[in-house]
Write an enzyme that holds these catalytic residues in place. Structure first.
Site, PDB file in Angstrom:
ATOM      1  N   ASN A   7     -10.509  -3.026  -5.474  1.00  0.00           N
ATOM      2  CA  ASN A   7      -9.741  -2.145  -6.363  1.00  0.00           C
ATOM      3  C   ASN A   7     -10.368  -1.995  -7.749  1.00  0.00           C
ATOM      4  O   ASN A   7     -10.076  -1.052  -8.476  1.00  0.00           O
ATOM      5  CB  ASN A   7      -8.296  -2.638  -6.519  1.00  0.00           C
ATOM      6  N   ASP A   9       0.829  -1.205   0.000  1.00  0.00           N
ATOM      7  CA  ASP A   9       0.000   0.000   0.000  1.00  0.00           C
ATOM      8  C   ASP A   9       0.863   1.255   0.000  1.00  0.00           C
ATOM      9  O   ASP A   9       1.957   1.263   0.567  1.00  0.00           O
ATOM     10  CB  ASP A   9      -0.910  -0.019   1.245  1.00  0.00           C
TER      11      ASP A   9
HETATM   12  C1  IPE Z   1      -1.329   0.194  -3.475  1.00  0.00           C
HETATM   13  O1  IPE Z   1      -1.128   1.564  -3.503  1.00  0.00           O
HETATM   14  C2  IPE Z   1      -1.330  -0.391  -4.866  1.00  0.00           C
HETATM   15  C3  IPE Z   1      -2.568  -1.074  -5.309  1.00  0.00           C
HETATM   16  C4  IPE Z   1      -3.729  -1.084  -4.715  1.00  0.00           C
HETATM   17  C5  IPE Z   1      -2.445  -1.804  -6.562  1.00  0.00           C
HETATM   18  P1  IPE Z   1      -2.377   2.531  -3.498  1.00  0.00           P
HETATM   19  O2  IPE Z   1      -2.752   2.792  -4.923  1.00  0.00           O
HETATM   20  O3  IPE Z   1      -3.472   1.999  -2.642  1.00  0.00           O
HETATM   21  O4  IPE Z   1      -1.744   3.856  -2.866  1.00  0.00           O
HETATM   22  P2  IPE Z   1      -2.448   4.876  -1.882  1.00  0.00           P
HETATM   23  O5  IPE Z   1      -3.079   4.106  -0.761  1.00  0.00           O
HETATM   24  O6  IPE Z   1      -3.444   5.640  -2.678  1.00  0.00           O
HETATM   25  O7  IPE Z   1      -1.326   5.743  -1.412  1.00  0.00           O
HETATM   26 MG    MG Z   2      -4.082   2.306  -0.712  1.00  0.00          MG
END
Ligand code: IPE
Ligand code: MG
Length: 235
Positions: free
Chosen positions: A50, A2
């Site tokens: 996601n 994350d």
């Molecule tokens: C994690 O980083 C990557 C994935 C979910 C693929 P994020 O995209 O969640 O990064 P933040 O939480 O917005 O900083």
């Molecule tokens: Mg994240």
């Protein structure tokens, strides 16, 4: 894994740039784990939730995964690493799905480390699918309800071939599980770090492992020094 978006935002870069950098952390951690002789490593790359991100970001991530599978196959083969796909791959675009199938097949006989890629994965969905599979077996008469035990459930999960994790690392300062392995982490040690995933490299990984080495794992048992899970032997 994350914190890619925040890593990028802090530098005035696009979120996608953060994901791109995050991919380098994946390589660093996978190869460090292999060098250390860690037999199993699972990465939560993309959750069921996601999918609800803006389609431009989802598409970028999917492209990144696809590229990762193509460029890393050689490196994974060289390091004798087997890849397993964990998650609902039916939601992936056909090209990515077949690249995933390809890498799983190509690396199937590798034995030095198993790399679980949780892509389009959700812990609740995993448990739900397992319940459905077991119910089907019961309905078909191949299993009796009284024979359903913890091992049955564990064996019906996407992680059937993996032991329960010893350590779960979450980066970027969030302290929650976010629908990752749920059934599997009953006795897993949790490690939270403020480091954002693109900055999480070998050094940070070693720090997490050193922290883990100082934990006393009791598994609900009082006895000192017992350092194995009574159920682990089954895996
Ligand atoms: C994690 O980083 C990557 C994935 C979910 C693929 P994020 O995209 O969640 O990064 P933040 O939480 O917005 O900083
Ligand atoms: Mg994240």
């Amino acid at each position: 894994m994350d914190g890619n978006g925040r890593w990028a935002q802090r530098r005035g870069l696009t979120r996608n740039e953060g994901h791109r950098r995050g991919k380098d952390s994946v390589r660093a951690v996978v190869e460090a784990a292999r060098e250390l002789g860690i037999p199993y490593l699972s990465l939560f790359a993309f959750s069921n939730e996601n999918w609800l991100r803006p389609s431009t970001e989802v598409n970028f991530l999917m492209q990144l995964f696809h590229r990762y599978l193509l460029t890393e196959t050689k490196r994974l083969m060289k390091r004798d690493i087997r890849v397993l796909a964990l998650g609902d791959t039916t939601r992936l675009a056909p090209a990515l799905r077949s690249a995933l199938k390809q890498i799983v097949e190509t690396t199937a006989n590798n034995r030095s480390m198993t790399l679980g890629l949780a892509l389009s994965y959700g812990g609740r969905q995993d448990i739900t699918a397992a319940a459905r599979r077991i119910a089907e077996a019961v309905a078909a008469g191949t299993m009796k309800p009284e024979d359903v035990d913890e091992a049955t459930v564990a064996g019906a999960l996407a992680t059937a071939a993996l032991p329960d994790p010893d350590l779960l690392i979450r980066t970027s300062g969030e302290q929650r599980i976010s629908n990752f392995f749920l059934f599997q982490i009953a006795y897993t040690e949790l490690y939270f770090t403020d480091t954002l995933w693109p900055d999480f490299r070998e050094r940070e990984f070693l720090q997490a492992l050193a922290d883990y080495q100082h934990r006393e794992r009791r598994f609900g048992i009082v006895e000192n020094g017992v350092n194995h899970h009574p159920l682990r032997a089954q895996n």
